[in-house]
Motif scaffolding. Sequence first.
Motif, PDB file in Angstrom:
ATOM      1  N   ILE A  18       0.910  -1.260  -0.111  1.00 43.19           N
ATOM      2  CA  ILE A  18       0.057   0.035   0.102  1.00 43.19           C
ATOM      3  C   ILE A  18       0.976   1.398   0.000  1.00 43.19           C
ATOM      4  O   ILE A  18       0.595   2.324  -0.647  1.00 43.19           O
ATOM      5  CB  ILE A  18      -0.695   0.204   1.163  1.00 43.19           C
ATOM      6  CG1 ILE A  18      -2.050  -1.098   1.033  1.00 43.19           C
ATOM      7  CG2 ILE A  18      -1.739   1.462   1.293  1.00 43.19           C
ATOM      8  CD1 ILE A  18      -2.960  -1.334   2.408  1.00 43.19           C
ATOM      9  N   LYS A  19       1.874   1.135   0.687  1.00 42.11           N
ATOM     10  CA  LYS A  19       2.989   2.522   0.679  1.00 42.11           C
ATOM     11  C   LYS A  19       3.911   2.503  -0.405  1.00 42.11           C
ATOM     12  O   LYS A  19       4.222   3.810  -0.919  1.00 42.11           O
ATOM     13  CB  LYS A  19       3.868   2.207   1.677  1.00 42.11           C
ATOM     14  CG  LYS A  19       3.268   2.174   3.278  1.00 42.11           C
ATOM     15  CD  LYS A  19       4.407   1.937   4.410  1.00 42.11           C
ATOM     16  CE  LYS A  19       3.781   1.954   5.780  1.00 42.11           C
ATOM     17  NZ  LYS A  19       4.759   1.552   6.751  1.00 42.11           N
ATOM     18  N   ARG A  20       3.489   1.692  -1.611  1.00 47.28           N
ATOM     19  CA  ARG A  20       4.230   1.909  -2.801  1.00 47.28           C
ATOM     20  C   ARG A  20       3.606   3.130  -3.500  1.00 47.28           C
ATOM     21  O   ARG A  20       2.456   3.266  -3.577  1.00 47.28           O
ATOM     22  CB  ARG A  20       4.373   0.589  -3.917  1.00 47.28           C
ATOM     23  CG  ARG A  20       4.978  -0.462  -3.137  1.00 47.28           C
ATOM     24  CD  ARG A  20       5.260  -1.411  -4.092  1.00 47.28           C
ATOM     25  NE  ARG A  20       4.339  -1.321  -5.292  1.00 47.28           N
ATOM     26  CZ  ARG A  20       3.623  -2.327  -5.812  1.00 47.28           C
ATOM     27  NH1 ARG A  20       3.176  -3.415  -4.908  1.00 47.28           N
ATOM     28  NH2 ARG A  20       2.741  -2.134  -6.804  1.00 47.28           N
ATOM     29  N   THR A  21       4.560   3.690  -4.174  1.00 48.34           N
ATOM     30  CA  THR A  21       4.105   5.002  -4.901  1.00 48.34           C
ATOM     31  C   THR A  21       3.392   4.571  -6.306  1.00 48.34           C
ATOM     32  O   THR A  21       2.712   5.346  -6.852  1.00 48.34           O
ATOM     33  CB  THR A  21       5.157   6.022  -5.157  1.00 48.34           C
ATOM     34  OG1 THR A  21       6.223   5.348  -5.930  1.00 48.34           O
ATOM     35  CG2 THR A  21       5.810   6.469  -3.902  1.00 48.34           C
ATOM     36  N   ASP A  22       3.994   3.379  -6.742  1.00 48.78           N
ATOM     37  CA  ASP A  22       3.476   2.883  -8.150  1.00 48.78           C
ATOM     38  C   ASP A  22       2.178   2.096  -8.038  1.00 48.78           C
ATOM     39  O   ASP A  22       1.945   1.502  -9.076  1.00 48.78           O
ATOM     40  CB  ASP A  22       4.552   2.251  -8.631  1.00 48.78           C
ATOM     41  CG  ASP A  22       4.912   0.895  -8.200  1.00 48.78           C
ATOM     42  OD1 ASP A  22       4.726   0.910  -7.029  1.00 48.78           O
ATOM     43  OD2 ASP A  22       5.495   0.140  -8.701  1.00 48.78           O
ATOM     44  N   ILE A  23       1.446   1.859  -6.876  1.00 51.34           N
ATOM     45  CA  ILE A  23       0.429   1.032  -6.919  1.00 51.34           C
ATOM     46  C   ILE A  23      -1.080   2.118  -7.175  1.00 51.34           C
ATOM     47  O   ILE A  23      -1.066   3.015  -7.003  1.00 51.34           O
ATOM     48  CB  ILE A  23       0.141   0.498  -5.491  1.00 51.34           C
ATOM     49  CG1 ILE A  23      -1.063  -0.435  -5.368  1.00 51.34           C
ATOM     50  CG2 ILE A  23      -0.090   1.570  -4.585  1.00 51.34           C
ATOM     51  CD1 ILE A  23      -0.882  -1.099  -3.919  1.00 51.34           C
ATOM     52  N   SER A  24      -1.833   1.314  -8.053  1.00 49.35           N
ATOM     53  CA  SER A  24      -3.180   2.045  -8.475  1.00 49.35           C
ATOM     54  C   SER A  24      -4.106   2.166  -6.950  1.00 49.35           C
ATOM     55  O   SER A  24      -3.681   1.294  -6.021  1.00 49.35           O
ATOM     56  CB  SER A  24      -3.855   0.997  -9.179  1.00 49.35           C
ATOM     57  OG  SER A  24      -4.222  -0.205  -8.838  1.00 49.35           O
TER      58      SER A  24
END
Length: 94
Positions: A18-24
Amino acid sequence: MKDFEANLAHLEQLTNDIKRTDISLESALKDFEEGITLAKKLEKDIEKIEGKIQILMNQPAPNTADTPELDLFTAADAGTGSAGAPAEGLRQHG
């Protein structure tokens, strides 16, 4: 216990995803929902474990041959509760 540890590891992975910046947003929401469900299950598991620990803590300890016995007062005098005065010369005089 193995399931608990696996579920905890999975929850940590969902949190990191969830913390990733590239997740939709859609994927983040799906992971969030799964994480909430998993967290509730882990909370119930913890409550069960705490209940078992509480039961174990309230049980008297079994007296086995391996259990050391601490008999600290065998030499105590029944009347005074003292094991006796020290040998002459050991007391400090003021």
